[in-house]
Design a protein around this motif. Sequence first.
Motif, PDB file in Angstrom:
ATOM      1  N   THR A  17       0.853  -1.196   0.000  1.00 47.37           N
ATOM      2  CA  THR A  17       0.000   0.000   0.000  1.00 47.37           C
ATOM      3  C   THR A  17       0.885   1.240   0.000  1.00 47.37           C
ATOM      4  O   THR A  17       1.869   1.311   0.740  1.00 47.37           O
ATOM      5  N   HIS A  18       0.523   2.201  -0.847  1.00 43.99           N
ATOM      6  CA  HIS A  18       1.249   3.471  -0.879  1.00 43.99           C
ATOM      7  C   HIS A  18       0.276   4.577  -1.242  1.00 43.99           C
ATOM      8  O   HIS A  18      -0.530   4.444  -2.162  1.00 43.99           O
ATOM      9  N   THR A  19       0.346   5.681  -0.502  1.00 41.91           N
ATOM     10  CA  THR A  19      -0.532   6.817  -0.761  1.00 41.91           C
ATOM     11  C   THR A  19       0.283   8.062  -1.066  1.00 41.91           C
ATOM     12  O   THR A  19       1.396   8.235  -0.556  1.00 41.91           O
ATOM     13  N   ARG A  24      -4.751   7.021  -2.880  1.00 44.79           N
ATOM     14  CA  ARG A  24      -4.210   5.695  -2.592  1.00 44.79           C
ATOM     15  C   ARG A  24      -3.782   5.072  -3.919  1.00 44.79           C
ATOM     16  O   ARG A  24      -4.594   4.503  -4.652  1.00 44.79           O
ATOM     17  N   ASP A  27      -3.166  -0.286  -3.234  1.00 39.67           N
ATOM     18  CA  ASP A  27      -4.130  -0.668  -2.206  1.00 39.67           C
ATOM     19  C   ASP A  27      -4.055  -2.179  -1.984  1.00 39.67           C
ATOM     20  O   ASP A  27      -4.907  -2.933  -2.440  1.00 39.67           O
ATOM     21  N   GLY A  28      -2.973  -2.626  -1.324  1.00 41.29           N
ATOM     22  CA  GLY A  28      -2.806  -4.053  -1.049  1.00 41.29           C
ATOM     23  C   GLY A  28      -2.372  -4.853  -2.261  1.00 41.29           C
ATOM     24  O   GLY A  28      -2.746  -6.028  -2.404  1.00 41.29           O
ATOM     25  N   GLN A  64       2.513  -0.011   3.848  1.00 42.22           N
ATOM     26  CA  GLN A  64       2.112  -1.322   4.360  1.00 42.22           C
ATOM     27  C   GLN A  64       2.560  -2.376   3.354  1.00 42.22           C
ATOM     28  O   GLN A  64       2.794  -2.092   2.187  1.00 42.22           O
ATOM     29  N   ARG A 217      -6.828   0.319 -10.155  1.00 41.63           N
ATOM     30  CA  ARG A 217      -6.983   1.236  -9.027  1.00 41.63           C
ATOM     31  C   ARG A 217      -6.171   0.780  -7.815  1.00 41.63           C
ATOM     32  O   ARG A 217      -6.644   0.792  -6.688  1.00 41.63           O
ATOM     33  N   GLY A 218      -4.937   0.366  -8.089  1.00 39.23           N
ATOM     34  CA  GLY A 218      -4.006   0.032  -7.028  1.00 39.23           C
ATOM     35  C   GLY A 218      -4.107  -1.376  -6.485  1.00 39.23           C
ATOM     36  O   GLY A 218      -3.333  -1.762  -5.606  1.00 39.23           O
ATOM     37  N   ARG A 219      -5.040  -2.157  -6.998  1.00 40.35           N
ATOM     38  CA  ARG A 219      -5.224  -3.524  -6.510  1.00 40.35           C
ATOM     39  C   ARG A 219      -4.869  -4.535  -7.606  1.00 40.35           C
ATOM     40  O   ARG A 219      -5.099  -4.284  -8.789  1.00 40.35           O
TER      41      ARG A 219
END
Length: 510
Positions: A17-19, A24, A27-28, A64, A217-219
């Motif tokens: 995870t990085h924002t 974000r 996202d995992g 994370q 979208r980050g996943r």
Amino acid sequence: MTAAPTGALLLSLDGITHTFGRVRALDGAALQVRAGTVHAVLGENGAGKTTLMRVVFGLLRAQQGVMHWRGAPVTMRSPSDALAHGIGMVHQHFTLVPTMTVAENIALGGHGRFDPARAAERVHEVAARAGLTLDPHARVQDLPVGAQQRCEIVKALARDVSLLILDEPTAVLAPAEAAELLGWLRRYAERGNAVVLITHKLRDAIAVADDITVLHRGRTVLTTPARHTDEARVADAMLGGAAGRTADVHSGSDTAETVTGSANVMDHGAGGTRPRTVLALDAVTVRDANGVNRVRSATLQVRAGEIVGIGAVEGAGQHELLRVLAGRLAPTSGTRVIPERVGFVPEDRHRDALLLDAPLFENTALQGAGARRGVMNWTGFRARTAALLQRFDVRASGADAIARTLSGGNQQKLVLARELEAARDALVVENPSRGLDFVATNAVHQALRSARDAGMAVVVYSSDLDEVLLLADRVFAMHDGTVIESQQHRDALGRAMLSGSGGMAPGTDA
């Protein structure tokens, strides 16, 4: 560095995870790369592909998640850490020093005293072992783009890496160069190394990769062996499994010709009254300095009183297309018809639209500056700027305020106001809400709709497909330089962007 057995797990990422502020980006996300393989990482614009690889290479720190390298947990604190572990990265935008030689560039970041003869010898040694041709004494600025990319690859290989990350490596290459590079990546992996290939090009991924991971979208939404999938399944995953989900919207020869003139809103013909075409391209091709066709025989018409939306993944030719429509770039061949003055709002307002340390009235004067002659009427520009601030609700202390002191949304509104005032027939806008909050985005969208309702022809490109569909009356996709009219559904537009299929009127390839 000892090669891992083919098929052994080399790199593992889990729950990354990085924002960036409130955004974000990851996202995992998860990824597993095996030795002896090419692993393609795909996703639409903003999916998090490059961000994930920057975490691997030590350019970013994940908030994370865990990363394992050769079975052991590891944190890359810098690119030096990554290189020491045997991970190299070739960025989409080259990091070479143009005025230096190939050998000097490859020696950068090394230790000890620079020895030109030893550096040249190292280039010969690494390039020969890799099967790449490279002159160590050539200056980078004199090399064609394909040779510059080989230089970037050799620079990474000179650090004895066993995992090579490449970010959109074929985006700047001619087809023959791209095919040669993909073949080299295949051979490099077969020698026990691994490749992570970030790409938008489904055909490249299916053709060369052993494994495919798709981010949305980050996943991580899909991980599969390439032989067990096809372009349609990968495209669907890139769009977030959007099949069936729709966005209901309102509510050549080497010669080019440009025709300019005023456009009347209505065309009175035998079939009745209909909006007149304001912007038109007919078989327009744009070839860049390296001989690569960025736009291929594009045919497009934009009428008065409509917003035409453009959807495209990065590098598909949309930036060149928009600049041709705005009169900022001349086509290599084909015919272009545009009004005398076309407003243009580029995506990078800081670089291409504003003088950040100049007052607002001087920024207003930038419109048409190349054609203006005579003494500058600064009193008039101050008055004009003050009127624009009030009309477009640009929050600033006045016309003398320095552009840098405005928020991003107010900077964007100022640029849009300046371009709308100067060009009454046509407006071309690139990523209109980039970096803006909800309120500023709504204000910009309303200004674009008002321009359309006043009879202006508006062209909008956005990397956010939902924004394209929200604004546009008609939508087109760009795929590998080709313009394709699309249905106004997210999945149809996305498929046309990603594979060139699913459109209503494909353009002719040049």
